[in-house]
Design an enzyme around this catalytic site. Structure first.
Site, PDB file in Angstrom:
ATOM      1  N   GLY A  29      47.209  76.627  56.840  1.00 34.61           N
ATOM      2  CA  GLY A  29      48.094  75.779  57.630  1.00 34.61           C
ATOM      3  C   GLY A  29      49.336  75.379  56.862  1.00 34.61           C
ATOM      4  N   ASN A  30      50.114  74.456  57.418  1.00 26.92           N
ATOM      5  CA  ASN A  30      51.304  73.965  56.720  1.00 26.92           C
ATOM      6  C   ASN A  30      51.489  72.482  57.025  1.00 26.92           C
ATOM      7  OD1 ASN A  30      53.237  73.638  59.090  1.00 26.92           O
ATOM      8  ND2 ASN A  30      52.661  75.787  59.326  1.00 26.92           N
ATOM      9  N   ARG A  31      52.480  71.870  56.441  1.00 24.93           N
ATOM     10  CA  ARG A  31      52.627  70.420  56.499  1.00 24.93           C
ATOM     11  C   ARG A  31      53.367  69.899  57.730  1.00 24.93           C
ATOM     12  NH1 ARG A  31      50.957  68.342  51.807  1.00 24.93           N
ATOM     13  NH2 ARG A  31      51.022  69.697  49.991  1.00 24.93           N
ATOM     14  N   SER A  32      53.662  70.745  58.693  1.00 22.80           N
ATOM     15  CA  SER A  32      54.370  70.266  59.884  1.00 22.80           C
ATOM     16  C   SER A  32      53.543  69.211  60.620  1.00 22.80           C
ATOM     17  CB  SER A  32      54.631  71.441  60.829  1.00 22.80           C
ATOM     18  OG  SER A  32      55.092  70.967  62.072  1.00 22.80           O
ATOM     19  N   ALA A  96      56.455  75.165  63.241  1.00 15.34           N
ATOM     20  CA  ALA A  96      56.373  75.827  61.937  1.00 15.34           C
ATOM     21  C   ALA A  96      55.301  76.910  62.078  1.00 15.34           C
ATOM     22  CB  ALA A  96      55.989  74.820  60.862  1.00 15.34           C
TER      23      ALA A  96
END
Ligand code: C5P
Length: 223
Positions: A29-32, A96
């Site tokens: 995943g990512n920090r969005s 994102a």
């Protein structure tokens, strides 16, 4: 009047960070946080547009009057966006999207065995670039979150992806980017025009974006 200027228009917004499964319990995943996209959906809806939000997982409530379609992965987001895009006038891609996904999703939880592991990744399709190639009359807006060479990278993306407006932000700045309630952005246009904004709430950024969308659609905002 900003409350009716997009009446009769349809908008599609993507938001949040996609999650790419590794096994039944893990993902990349990512920090969005999804906040910027949710604010854009709210502002479009408040301006009178019929608004659909294709959203990767977030903790945010759906803005009043907006329809949410929930997805997890980039491939799911692509399917939901492509199924709807010919029907809409405005597309804002604030999500994102993971650039890569695991080549295979393990059917069972991966066990630890004390040794190292390698995760093979394959590229995801670039949804925005695909829309840029397919688009007809739609107004297409992208976001570029950068950690270095903000303007050069953002300008390159604008051209490669054939968007009408690119919102650029440096996510390393205090008060900008992932998770923050505020953002510091520039709007870039294909003709080279650039508008720099001071720090403001993501909803205020979204309202400025709506004004530009109205201009791009060739209408006049009377305030
Ligand atoms: O990840 P990147 O910086 O290239 O993202 C720029 C824009 O392209 C964003 O609007 C993002 O939503 C979109 N994008 C996409 N599909 C991808 C990667 C990015 O639609 N696979």
């Amino acid at each position: 009047d900003l409350s009716t200027c997009l009446k009769g228009k349809k908008a599609l917004v993507t938001a949040g960070g996609t999650q790419e499964p590794i096994d039944p319990v893990r993902y990349l995943g990512n920090r969005s946080s999804g906040r910027m996209g949710y604010a854009v959906a709210q502002a479009l809806q408040e301006a009178g547009a019929e608004t659909i939000l294709v959203s990767a997982p977030t903790d945010l409530p759906v803005p009043q009057g907006v329809t949410r379609v929930s997805v997890q992965t980039a491939l799911q987001m692509r399917d939901e966006v492509l199924a709807r895009f010919t029907d809409v006038d405005i597309i804002v891609k604030a999500a994102a999207v993971a650039d890569y996904r695991p080549a295979v999703q393990a059917e069972q939880k991966i066990k630890k065995d004390g040794s190292g592991r390698t995760l093979e990744l394959v590229p995801n399709p670039d949804i925005l670039a695909e829309l840029g190639q397919k688009k007809t009359a739609q107004v297409l807006i992208g976001f570029a979150a950068e950690t270095e060479n903000l303007l050069a990278n953002a300008q390159g993306k604008m051209q490669r992806k054939n968007v009408d407006l690119l919102v650029a932000n440096d996510v390393t700045k205090e008060g900008a980017g992932f998770g923050s309630p505020t953002n510091i952005v520039s709007f870039l246009f294909p003709d080279g025009r650039k508008i720099d904004f001071p720090q403001m709430s993501k909803l205020e950024v979204a309202r400025h974006l709506v004004k530009e969308i109205v201009n791009l659609l060739g209408m006049n905002v009377k305030e």
